[in-house]
Design a protein around this motif. Structure first.
Motif, short mmCIF file in Angstrom:
data_model
loop_
_atom_site.label_atom_id
_atom_site.label_comp_id
_atom_site.label_asym_id
_atom_site.label_seq_id
_atom_site.Cartn_x
_atom_site.Cartn_y
_atom_site.Cartn_z
N ALA A 129 -69.73 84.49 31.55
CA ALA A 129 -69.17 83.15 31.43
C ALA A 129 -68.21 83.10 30.24
O ALA A 129 -68.25 83.94 29.34
N SER A 130 -67.35 82.10 30.25
CA SER A 130 -66.42 81.89 29.15
C SER A 130 -66.03 80.43 29.12
O SER A 130 -66.21 79.69 30.10
N GLY A 131 -65.48 80.01 27.99
CA GLY A 131 -64.99 78.65 27.86
C GLY A 131 -65.93 77.76 27.06
O GLY A 131 -67.12 78.03 26.94
N ARG A 132 -65.37 76.70 26.53
CA ARG A 132 -66.14 75.79 25.68
C ARG A 132 -67.22 75.04 26.47
O ARG A 132 -68.29 74.76 25.93
N LYS A 133 -66.95 74.71 27.72
CA LYS A 133 -67.98 74.03 28.51
C LYS A 133 -69.19 74.93 28.71
O LYS A 133 -70.34 74.47 28.64
N ALA A 134 -68.96 76.20 28.97
CA ALA A 134 -70.07 77.13 29.14
C ALA A 134 -70.83 77.29 27.83
O ALA A 134 -72.07 77.37 27.84
N LEU A 135 -70.12 77.35 26.73
CA LEU A 135 -70.79 77.46 25.43
C LEU A 135 -71.59 76.20 25.13
O LEU A 135 -72.71 76.28 24.63
N ARG A 136 -71.03 75.05 25.46
CA ARG A 136 -71.75 73.79 25.23
C ARG A 136 -73.05 73.75 26.03
O ARG A 136 -74.10 73.36 25.52
N ALA A 137 -73.00 74.16 27.28
CA ALA A 137 -74.21 74.15 28.10
C ALA A 137 -75.25 75.12 27.55
O ALA A 137 -76.45 74.79 27.50
N TYR A 138 -74.81 76.29 27.12
CA TYR A 138 -75.74 77.28 26.56
C TYR A 138 -76.39 76.74 25.29
O TYR A 138 -77.61 76.83 25.11
N MET A 139 -75.59 76.20 24.38
CA MET A 139 -76.13 75.70 23.12
C MET A 139 -77.04 74.50 23.34
O MET A 139 -78.07 74.34 22.67
N ASP A 140 -76.70 73.64 24.29
CA ASP A 140 -77.55 72.48 24.58
C ASP A 140 -78.93 72.92 25.03
O ASP A 140 -79.95 72.39 24.58
N ARG A 141 -78.98 73.91 25.93
CA ARG A 141 -80.27 74.42 26.40
C ARG A 141 -81.06 75.06 25.26
O ARG A 141 -82.26 74.83 25.10
#
Length: 212
Positions: free
Chosen positions: A50-62
């Protein structure tokens, strides 16, 4: 650019990069994930697929929903070296505290000592984290000093060895020898080569990334 403009650009870049870990700590502790991901470029890699800020946001939120209910990150010494005007790397210390809920028992207050091995990139005039590699020394309940082996001691998890010293061969070499060695004292490292001189070609260790 003139020599003076180049020097001013370097000073401004240093200041911008030094603020990145402090901003990261604040957004992490305040759980402002939207602001956190803006510290990374738009094409930031997230895992292998995965890549991109949305993917990072979802990962960090979890990740931040468990096992912590609250954190505080205290930023320490920061070494920054430039590869070219738009790329740099560095190391920054972080002392962290975590309120950690325990299912069926009393919560624990877990303290941690670690460092981040960072890569920085400038895009469109702004500096970002390109990559953060966390290296951990210990994690343990506040009332249980992490003496001995396997210092990573998270509640409800098997204790494991940290990787705090794995990037630099000097730590193991120091304890393997008996007293000072006979080798020559090296010349000072180049201005932008101190960290590489300390690593002496050592590859980065494999790390199971936590949201710290």
């Amino acid at each position: 650019m003139s020599e003076l403009e180049t020097r001013i650009d370097r000073l401004e870049s240093l200041d911008s990069i030094r603020q990145l870990p402090a901003k990261y700590a604040l957004t992490l502790d305040m759980r402002d994930i939207d602001m956190m991901v803006t510290l990374f470029p738009e094409n930031v890699r997230v895992g292998k697929d995965a890549s991109g800020r949305k993917a990072l946001r979802a990962y960090m939120d979890r990740t931040l929903r468990s096992p912590f209910t609250g954190t505080s990150h205290h930023i320490g010494g920061h070494i920054i070296e430039f590869d070219d005007p738009d790329h740099a790397h560095g190391i920054v210390y972080s002392k962290n505290e975590h309120e950690t809920p325990i299912e069926g028992g009393d919560d624990e207050w877990v303290i941690m000592q670690m460092m981040y091995v960072d890569n920085y990139v400038r895009q469109d005039g702004r500096w970002y984290f390109e990559r953060r590699l966390p290296l951990y020394w210990y994690a343990t309940d506040l009332n249980k000093p992490p003496v001995g082996d396997n210092k990573m001691r998270w509640p409800n998890s098997e204790a494991t060895e940290g990787n705090f010293h794995k990037l630099f061969p000097s730590f193991a070499e120091y304890w393997e020898r008996d007293g000072d060695h006979d080798g020559p004292v090296p010349e000072p490292a180049p201005l932008e080569g101190f960290l590489n001189a300390m690593r002496r070609g050592q590859a980065a260790p494999k790390v199971k990334v936590r949201a710290d």
